[in-house]
Scaffold this motif. Structure first.
Motif, PDB file in Angstrom:
ATOM      1  N   TRP A  51      10.590   4.497 -12.445  1.00 37.01           N
ATOM      2  CA  TRP A  51       9.807   3.467 -12.780  1.00 37.01           C
ATOM      3  C   TRP A  51       8.578   4.134 -13.564  1.00 37.01           C
ATOM      4  CZ3 TRP A  51       9.489  -1.333 -13.753  1.00 37.01           C
ATOM      5  CH2 TRP A  51       8.247  -2.045 -13.900  1.00 37.01           C
ATOM      6  N   TYR A  52       8.190   5.429 -13.213  1.00 34.86           N
ATOM      7  CA  TYR A  52       7.069   5.961 -13.946  1.00 34.86           C
ATOM      8  C   TYR A  52       7.604   6.353 -15.261  1.00 34.86           C
ATOM      9  CZ  TYR A  52       4.221   9.705 -15.549  1.00 34.86           C
ATOM     10  OH  TYR A  52       3.480  10.578 -16.407  1.00 34.86           O
ATOM     11  N   ARG A  53       8.658   6.669 -15.508  1.00 35.57           N
ATOM     12  CA  ARG A  53       9.141   7.253 -16.856  1.00 35.57           C
ATOM     13  C   ARG A  53       9.494   6.202 -17.557  1.00 35.57           C
ATOM     14  NH1 ARG A  53      14.463  10.385 -16.541  1.00 35.57           N
ATOM     15  NH2 ARG A  53      14.857   9.497 -14.170  1.00 35.57           N
ATOM     16  N   PHE A  54       9.808   4.903 -17.216  1.00 33.67           N
ATOM     17  CA  PHE A  54       9.777   3.825 -18.031  1.00 33.67           C
ATOM     18  C   PHE A  54       8.833   3.270 -18.472  1.00 33.67           C
ATOM     19  CE2 PHE A  54      10.109  -0.753 -17.898  1.00 33.67           C
ATOM     20  CZ  PHE A  54      11.077  -1.193 -18.987  1.00 33.67           C
ATOM     21  N   LYS A  56       6.090   4.729 -18.605  1.00 33.92           N
ATOM     22  CA  LYS A  56       5.490   5.727 -19.503  1.00 33.92           C
ATOM     23  C   LYS A  56       5.866   5.665 -21.029  1.00 33.92           C
ATOM     24  CE  LYS A  56       4.496  10.566 -19.898  1.00 33.92           C
ATOM     25  NZ  LYS A  56       2.908  10.753 -19.731  1.00 33.92           N
ATOM     26  N   ARG A  57       7.180   5.496 -21.075  1.00 36.06           N
ATOM     27  CA  ARG A  57       7.848   5.345 -22.432  1.00 36.06           C
ATOM     28  C   ARG A  57       7.527   4.047 -23.042  1.00 36.06           C
ATOM     29  NH1 ARG A  57       8.342   7.074 -27.239  1.00 36.06           N
ATOM     30  NH2 ARG A  57      10.103   6.398 -28.413  1.00 36.06           N
ATOM     31  N   VAL A  58       7.192   2.867 -22.515  1.00 38.64           N
ATOM     32  CA  VAL A  58       6.959   1.621 -22.961  1.00 38.64           C
ATOM     33  C   VAL A  58       5.470   1.769 -23.523  1.00 38.64           C
ATOM     34  CG1 VAL A  58       6.605  -0.759 -22.415  1.00 38.64           C
ATOM     35  CG2 VAL A  58       8.598   0.269 -21.447  1.00 38.64           C
ATOM     36  N   PHE A  59       4.672   2.406 -22.649  1.00 41.51           N
ATOM     37  CA  PHE A  59       3.347   2.473 -23.161  1.00 41.51           C
ATOM     38  C   PHE A  59       3.145   3.517 -24.362  1.00 41.51           C
ATOM     39  CE2 PHE A  59      -0.458   5.100 -23.189  1.00 41.51           C
ATOM     40  CZ  PHE A  59      -1.518   4.076 -23.235  1.00 41.51           C
ATOM     41  N   ASP A  60       3.816   4.343 -24.457  1.00 35.89           N
ATOM     42  CA  ASP A  60       3.828   5.266 -25.424  1.00 35.89           C
ATOM     43  C   ASP A  60       4.270   4.379 -26.884  1.00 35.89           C
ATOM     44  OD1 ASP A  60       3.187   7.480 -24.314  1.00 35.89           O
ATOM     45  OD2 ASP A  60       4.963   8.363 -24.084  1.00 35.89           O
ATOM     46  N   ILE A  61       5.548   3.747 -26.615  1.00 36.88           N
ATOM     47  CA  ILE A  61       5.785   2.814 -27.807  1.00 36.88           C
ATOM     48  C   ILE A  61       4.749   2.013 -28.134  1.00 36.88           C
ATOM     49  CG2 ILE A  61       7.330   1.184 -28.722  1.00 36.88           C
ATOM     50  CD1 ILE A  61       9.478   2.479 -26.973  1.00 36.88           C
ATOM     51  N   CYS A  62       4.221   1.178 -27.209  1.00 37.85           N
ATOM     52  CA  CYS A  62       3.085   0.154 -27.622  1.00 37.85           C
ATOM     53  C   CYS A  62       1.946   0.887 -28.141  1.00 37.85           C
ATOM     54  CB  CYS A  62       2.819  -0.726 -26.258  1.00 37.85           C
ATOM     55  SG  CYS A  62       4.420  -1.783 -25.906  1.00 37.85           S
ATOM     56  N   PHE A  63       1.330   1.752 -27.649  1.00 36.69           N
ATOM     57  CA  PHE A  63       0.164   2.313 -27.779  1.00 36.69           C
ATOM     58  C   PHE A  63       0.171   2.767 -29.269  1.00 36.69           C
ATOM     59  CE2 PHE A  63      -3.256   5.619 -27.550  1.00 36.69           C
ATOM     60  CZ  PHE A  63      -4.279   4.887 -27.185  1.00 36.69           C
ATOM     61  N   SER A  64       1.303   3.739 -29.631  1.00 35.38           N
ATOM     62  CA  SER A  64       1.535   4.193 -30.804  1.00 35.38           C
ATOM     63  C   SER A  64       1.706   3.398 -31.972  1.00 35.38           C
ATOM     64  CB  SER A  64       2.722   5.268 -30.850  1.00 35.38           C
ATOM     65  OG  SER A  64       3.766   4.511 -30.518  1.00 35.38           O
ATOM     66  N   LEU A  65       2.530   2.237 -31.708  1.00 33.50           N
ATOM     67  CA  LEU A  65       2.280   1.045 -32.530  1.00 33.50           C
ATOM     68  C   LEU A  65       1.061   0.577 -32.778  1.00 33.50           C
ATOM     69  CD1 LEU A  65       5.717  -0.628 -31.698  1.00 33.50           C
ATOM     70  CD2 LEU A  65       5.241   0.519 -33.965  1.00 33.50           C
ATOM     71  N   ALA A  66       0.298   0.413 -31.841  1.00 37.68           N
ATOM     72  CA  ALA A  66      -1.045  -0.177 -32.066  1.00 37.68           C
ATOM     73  C   ALA A  66      -1.956   0.524 -32.789  1.00 37.68           C
ATOM     74  CB  ALA A  66      -1.741  -0.277 -30.703  1.00 37.68           C
ATOM     75  N   VAL A  67      -1.956   1.883 -32.562  1.00 36.87           N
ATOM     76  CA  VAL A  67      -2.593   3.021 -33.352  1.00 36.87           C
ATOM     77  C   VAL A  67      -2.339   2.926 -34.793  1.00 36.87           C
ATOM     78  CG1 VAL A  67      -3.303   5.417 -33.667  1.00 36.87           C
ATOM     79  CG2 VAL A  67      -3.072   4.314 -31.536  1.00 36.87           C
ATOM     80  N   GLY A 229       1.319  11.047 -13.410  1.00 31.73           N
ATOM     81  CA  GLY A 229       1.477   9.701 -12.900  1.00 31.73           C
ATOM     82  C   GLY A 229       0.662   8.902 -13.655  1.00 31.73           C
ATOM     83  N   PHE A 230       0.782   7.571 -13.350  1.00 29.53           N
ATOM     84  CA  PHE A 230       0.075   6.347 -14.001  1.00 29.53           C
ATOM     85  C   PHE A 230      -1.518   6.704 -14.045  1.00 29.53           C
ATOM     86  CE2 PHE A 230       3.721   4.028 -11.770  1.00 29.53           C
ATOM     87  CZ  PHE A 230       4.264   4.091 -13.164  1.00 29.53           C
TER      88      PHE A 230
END
Length: 250
Positions: A51-54, A56-67, A229-230
Motif C-alpha cells: 500500500w505504501y509503495r503504491f 508513493k508511486r501515485v503521489f510521485d506521478i501526480c506531484f511531478s506532473l503538477a510541477v 513512510g507516509f
C-alpha cells in the motif's frame, strides 16, 4: 514548526539524530559493516508494504506532473536566462547517476556550470571540501552567475521531476550518486542504494548539511530507509519547501 518526533534533526554538534523520540549517535569515522536494521527495513519494503509503495508511486506521478505543467512558464524563463548567461552549453545538463540496487540512469538538471565543467574537475580535486567519495566546493569557479542563483533556490533541480515521472527516482529518497562515487562505497554505504533514490531526503533539509561528514550523510540516508513512510515523506517535502523558500541551497 515540523514535528520533531517524526523528522530527523541533527543537533548543533552535528553528531546526534532525534527521531521518534529516540536519540541515535551518528558515525564519527568510516563504518564498513552492514547495518542489519537497515537491511531488514529494506527487505520489508521490497517484499511487502504494498500500500505504501503504491501510494508513493501515485503521489510521485501526480506531484511531478503538477510541477512540470504548473511551472512550465518558469522552465522557459530559466532556459532563456541560462542561454543569455552562457550560450556555449546546453540548457539541460545530463549526467549518469546510480539508482536503487546500482541501476544507472540519466539524470536531468538545469545547467548551472560552464560547458567544460567536467573537464575542469581534475584540476579542482585538491580543493574538495568534503570527505569520502563526493566532491563539494563552496565557491566552485565552474558555477555560472545564473547557476549560483538557481542553486541558491534549488531551481536547478526542477528537471529531475522528469526522472520522477519516468520512475528513475522518487520525490523523497537518498540522493542518487555518481558511478565513480558508488565504486568507492563500503558495504554499509551501499545500503543507501537499497531504496529508490530521490530529490530530497533527511540530510538535504539540514541547515548544516554542507558541514556534516559523508558518514553522517550516510547515517541519515540509512535512517530514512528505516523510517520511510507516509508521514516521514510528507514532512520531508514540507521541510524541503521551507528550505527552498528561505534560499538554503548551496
Amino acid at each position: 514548526m515540523p514535528d520533531r518526533r517524526a523528522a530527523a534533526l541533527v543537533d548543533a554538534l552535528g553528531k546526534r539524530v532525534v527521531s521518534n523520540g529516540v536519540v541515535v549517535e551518528l558515525s564519527s569515522g568510516v563504518s564498513k559493516g552492514i547495518d542489519e536494521e537497515t537491511e531488514a527495513a529494506a527487505k520489508r519494503l521490497r517484499n511487502g508494504r504494498l500500500w505504501y509503495r503504491f501510494v508513493k508511486r501515485v503521489f510521485d506521478i501526480c506531484f511531478s506532473l503538477a510541477v512540470l505543467i504548473g511551472l512550465s512558464w518558469l522552465f522557459v524563463i530559466i532556459a532563456v536566462a541560462i542561454k543569455l548567461d552562457d550560450s556555449d552549453g546546453p540548457v539541460i545538463f545530463r549526467q549518469t547517476r546510480v539508482g536503487r540496487d546500482g541501476r544507472e540512469f540519466t539524470m536531468y538538471k538545469f545547467r548551472s556550470m560552464c560547458a567544460d565543467a567536467e573537464n575542469r574537475l581534475a584540476v579542482l580535486a585538491a580543493s574538495n571540501e568534503k570527505d569520502g567519495p563526493v566532491f563539494k566546493m563552496a565557491n566552485d569557479p565552474r558555477v555560472t552567475r545564473v547557476g549560483r542563483v538557481l542553486r541558491k533556490v534549488s531551481l536547478d533541480e526542477l528537471p529531475q521531476f522528469m526522472n520522477v515521472l519516468k520512475g528513475d527516482i522518487s520525490v523523497v529518497g537518498p540522493r542518487p550518486a555518481l558511478p565513480k562515487e558508488v565504486a568507492r562505497y563500503t558495504p554499509r554505504q551501499r545500503q543507501r542504494l537499497s531504496v529508490k533514490q530521490g530529490i530530497t531526503c533527511y540530510w538535504q533539509t539540514r541547515r548544516n548539511r554542507d558541514s556534516i561528514t559523508f558518514d553522517e550523510w550516510v547515517d541519515l540516508d540509512l535512517l530514512y530507509v528505516k523510517q520511510c513512510g507516509f508521514w516521514a515523506d510528507l514532512k520531508l517535502i514540507v521541510q524541503t519547501v521551507g528550505c527552498v523558500l528561505t534560499a538554503q541551497g548551496e
